[in-house]
Design an enzyme around this catalytic site. Sequence first.
Site, PDB file in Angstrom:
ATOM      1  N   ASN A  11      18.891  33.120  55.430  1.00 28.36           N
ATOM      2  CA  ASN A  11      17.580  33.063  54.771  1.00 28.36           C
ATOM      3  C   ASN A  11      17.060  31.635  54.886  1.00 28.36           C
ATOM      4  O   ASN A  11      17.523  30.751  54.181  1.00 28.36           O
ATOM      5  CB  ASN A  11      17.743  33.488  53.304  1.00 28.36           C
ATOM      6  CG  ASN A  11      16.461  33.354  52.520  1.00 28.36           C
ATOM      7  OD1 ASN A  11      15.394  33.107  53.085  1.00 28.36           O
ATOM      8  ND2 ASN A  11      16.553  33.525  51.206  1.00 28.36           N
ATOM      9  N   TRP A  12      16.114  31.447  55.784  1.00 24.95           N
ATOM     10  CA  TRP A  12      15.629  30.077  56.046  1.00 24.95           C
ATOM     11  C   TRP A  12      14.677  29.590  54.955  1.00 24.95           C
ATOM     12  O   TRP A  12      14.309  28.415  54.928  1.00 24.95           O
ATOM     13  CB  TRP A  12      14.923  30.025  57.412  1.00 24.95           C
ATOM     14  CG  TRP A  12      15.825  30.333  58.571  1.00 24.95           C
ATOM     15  CD1 TRP A  12      17.165  30.614  58.536  1.00 24.95           C
ATOM     16  CD2 TRP A  12      15.447  30.401  59.955  1.00 24.95           C
ATOM     17  NE1 TRP A  12      17.651  30.850  59.807  1.00 24.95           N
ATOM     18  CE2 TRP A  12      16.605  30.722  60.694  1.00 24.95           C
ATOM     19  CE3 TRP A  12      14.243  30.218  60.641  1.00 24.95           C
ATOM     20  CZ2 TRP A  12      16.595  30.856  62.083  1.00 24.95           C
ATOM     21  CZ3 TRP A  12      14.226  30.360  62.027  1.00 24.95           C
ATOM     22  CH2 TRP A  12      15.392  30.674  62.735  1.00 24.95           C
ATOM     23  N   LYS A  13      14.276  30.476  54.062  1.00 30.27           N
ATOM     24  CA  LYS A  13      13.355  30.113  52.969  1.00 30.27           C
ATOM     25  C   LYS A  13      12.118  29.405  53.551  1.00 30.27           C
ATOM     26  O   LYS A  13      11.695  29.740  54.645  1.00 30.27           O
ATOM     27  CB  LYS A  13      14.084  29.282  51.906  1.00 30.27           C
ATOM     28  CG  LYS A  13      15.379  29.976  51.442  1.00 30.27           C
ATOM     29  CD  LYS A  13      15.997  29.387  50.215  1.00 30.27           C
ATOM     30  CE  LYS A  13      17.234  30.181  49.835  1.00 30.27           C
ATOM     31  NZ  LYS A  13      17.842  29.764  48.594  1.00 30.27           N
ATOM     32  N   HIS A  99      14.556  38.485  45.878  1.00 31.91           N
ATOM     33  CA  HIS A  99      15.312  37.226  45.913  1.00 31.91           C
ATOM     34  C   HIS A  99      15.078  36.467  44.607  1.00 31.91           C
ATOM     35  O   HIS A  99      13.991  36.519  44.036  1.00 31.91           O
ATOM     36  CB  HIS A  99      14.883  36.377  47.113  1.00 31.91           C
ATOM     37  CG  HIS A  99      15.797  35.213  47.301  1.00 31.91           C
ATOM     38  ND1 HIS A  99      15.637  34.047  46.595  1.00 31.91           N
ATOM     39  CD2 HIS A  99      16.905  35.065  48.062  1.00 31.91           C
ATOM     40  CE1 HIS A  99      16.616  33.219  46.938  1.00 31.91           C
ATOM     41  NE2 HIS A  99      17.389  33.813  47.823  1.00 31.91           N
ATOM     42  N   GLU A 101      14.385  33.541  43.954  1.00 29.97           N
ATOM     43  CA  GLU A 101      13.207  32.663  43.931  1.00 29.97           C
ATOM     44  C   GLU A 101      11.923  33.468  43.764  1.00 29.97           C
ATOM     45  O   GLU A 101      10.949  32.979  43.205  1.00 29.97           O
ATOM     46  CB  GLU A 101      13.194  31.791  45.204  1.00 29.97           C
ATOM     47  CG  GLU A 101      14.286  30.726  45.112  1.00 29.97           C
ATOM     48  CD  GLU A 101      15.078  30.490  46.385  1.00 29.97           C
ATOM     49  OE1 GLU A 101      14.559  30.753  47.482  1.00 29.97           O
ATOM     50  OE2 GLU A 101      16.229  30.040  46.276  1.00 29.97           O
ATOM     51  N   GLU A 171      23.605  37.329  44.198  1.00 29.92           N
ATOM     52  CA  GLU A 171      23.377  35.886  44.320  1.00 29.92           C
ATOM     53  C   GLU A 171      23.197  35.300  42.928  1.00 29.92           C
ATOM     54  O   GLU A 171      22.089  35.315  42.380  1.00 29.92           O
ATOM     55  CB  GLU A 171      22.104  35.615  45.132  1.00 29.92           C
ATOM     56  CG  GLU A 171      22.133  36.164  46.541  1.00 29.92           C
ATOM     57  CD  GLU A 171      21.154  35.413  47.432  1.00 29.92           C
ATOM     58  OE1 GLU A 171      21.616  34.635  48.269  1.00 29.92           O
ATOM     59  OE2 GLU A 171      19.936  35.572  47.273  1.00 29.92           O
ATOM     60  N   GLY A 177      21.692  26.974  46.086  1.00 29.61           N
ATOM     61  CA  GLY A 177      21.188  25.647  46.434  1.00 29.61           C
ATOM     62  C   GLY A 177      21.761  24.533  45.567  1.00 29.61           C
ATOM     63  O   GLY A 177      21.276  23.405  45.600  1.00 29.61           O
ATOM     64  N   SER A 217      25.405  28.982  47.803  1.00 28.91           N
ATOM     65  CA  SER A 217      26.201  27.863  48.296  1.00 28.91           C
ATOM     66  C   SER A 217      27.395  28.287  49.157  1.00 28.91           C
ATOM     67  O   SER A 217      28.472  27.696  49.063  1.00 28.91           O
ATOM     68  CB  SER A 217      26.646  26.970  47.134  1.00 28.91           C
ATOM     69  OG  SER A 217      25.501  26.425  46.477  1.00 28.91           O
ATOM     70  N   GLY A 238      21.655  30.413  52.572  1.00 27.90           N
ATOM     71  CA  GLY A 238      20.434  29.615  52.543  1.00 27.90           C
ATOM     72  C   GLY A 238      20.620  28.337  53.347  1.00 27.90           C
ATOM     73  O   GLY A 238      20.546  28.331  54.576  1.00 27.90           O
ATOM     74  N   GLY A 239      20.885  27.230  52.638  1.00 24.08           N
ATOM     75  CA  GLY A 239      20.970  25.908  53.273  1.00 24.08           C
ATOM     76  C   GLY A 239      21.823  25.873  54.531  1.00 24.08           C
ATOM     77  O   GLY A 239      21.406  25.304  55.553  1.00 24.08           O
TER      78      GLY A 239
HETATM   79  P1  13P Z   1      22.080  28.593  49.375  1.00 22.36           P
HETATM   80  O1  13P Z   1      23.057  29.078  50.413  1.00 22.36           O
HETATM   81  O2  13P Z   1      21.250  27.428  49.852  1.00 22.36           O
HETATM   82  O3  13P Z   1      22.738  28.352  48.063  1.00 22.36           O
HETATM   83  O4  13P Z   1      21.033  29.775  49.148  1.00 22.36           O
HETATM   84  C1  13P Z   1      21.487  31.058  48.932  1.00 22.36           C
HETATM   85  C2  13P Z   1      20.344  31.987  48.988  1.00 22.36           C
HETATM   86  O5  13P Z   1      19.465  31.954  48.130  1.00 22.36           O
HETATM   87  C3  13P Z   1      20.255  32.907  50.122  1.00 22.36           C
HETATM   88  O6  13P Z   1      19.274  33.858  49.941  1.00 22.36           O
END
Ligand code: 13P
Length: 261
Positions: A11-13, A99, A101, A171, A177, A217, A238-239
């Site tokens: 997920n590149w956000k 998600h 967010e 999640e 994050g 994470s 994510g990251g």
């Molecule tokens: P991180 O891996 O950056 O913690 O993000 C997880 C996430 O929200 C994937 O959708």
Amino acid sequence: MRERKPFVGGNWKMNTNRTTSADLTRGVIDALSSVNNAEIAIFPPFPYLLSVRSILRDRGSSIKLGAQDCYHKPDGAFTGEVSLDMLKDCGVQTVLVGHSERRHVIGESDEMINTKLRAVVDAGLIAILCIGETLDQRESGHTDPVNQRQLRTGLADVSADAFERIVIAYEPVWAIGTGKTATPEDAQDVHGKLRKLLAQMYNTDVAQRTRIIYGGSVKGANAEELFRQPDIDGGLIGGASLKAPEFAQIVKAASVTAAKT
Ligand code: 13P
């Protein structure tokens, strides 16, 4: 060998640009060309879907193209929203729904998320239903009821047949994050309970077939111990998905552990 094929999503956000999204796509394809025991998806921002899709197609890659969100209406006066027909037109095969967010920054309700999930499934795409508790909810002992409520409401009016096209992503919000990962045991505890709930809501076949993936994470260094847990069937990253070699390391950890456990 596990019966459920692991699923790993990147997920590149709201990251990358036209150049770096293309570079990252090429990097991920190159780094993962030898992996076939995992379903892989990348979720670029909307403006780059088409260019990422042409790279995937030109390279004959089986990596799925995903969207980070959608709107459930087919068309009309919904300024700023993107319909599932538009996403399909851009080659999207899978969509994130709910998600954290979207829930906590944008304010989407459980009901809205359920409407979107049903629209994704009806459109013939794979829905990744994301759920997870906040730190306050965990610390006040509400982890299980929160996840159970989000699972139940997210899946309201969804039939057992639809599970061909549903993946659940646990999640925990406090792990996203932040560099704080749930311990493999804590994550397994939640995943195991979610699978039991699926068995109660549907049947054991649905519960056994459905992939429940973990996000929060996940890194190259901790992926394997998480994926070794019996009810953790991959990850939503994510990251670490913004770095092709690390994302590849995570996908390989899922593929190797699935073959061994
Ligand atoms: P991180 O891996 O950056 O913690 O993000 C997880 C996430 O929200 C994937 O959708």
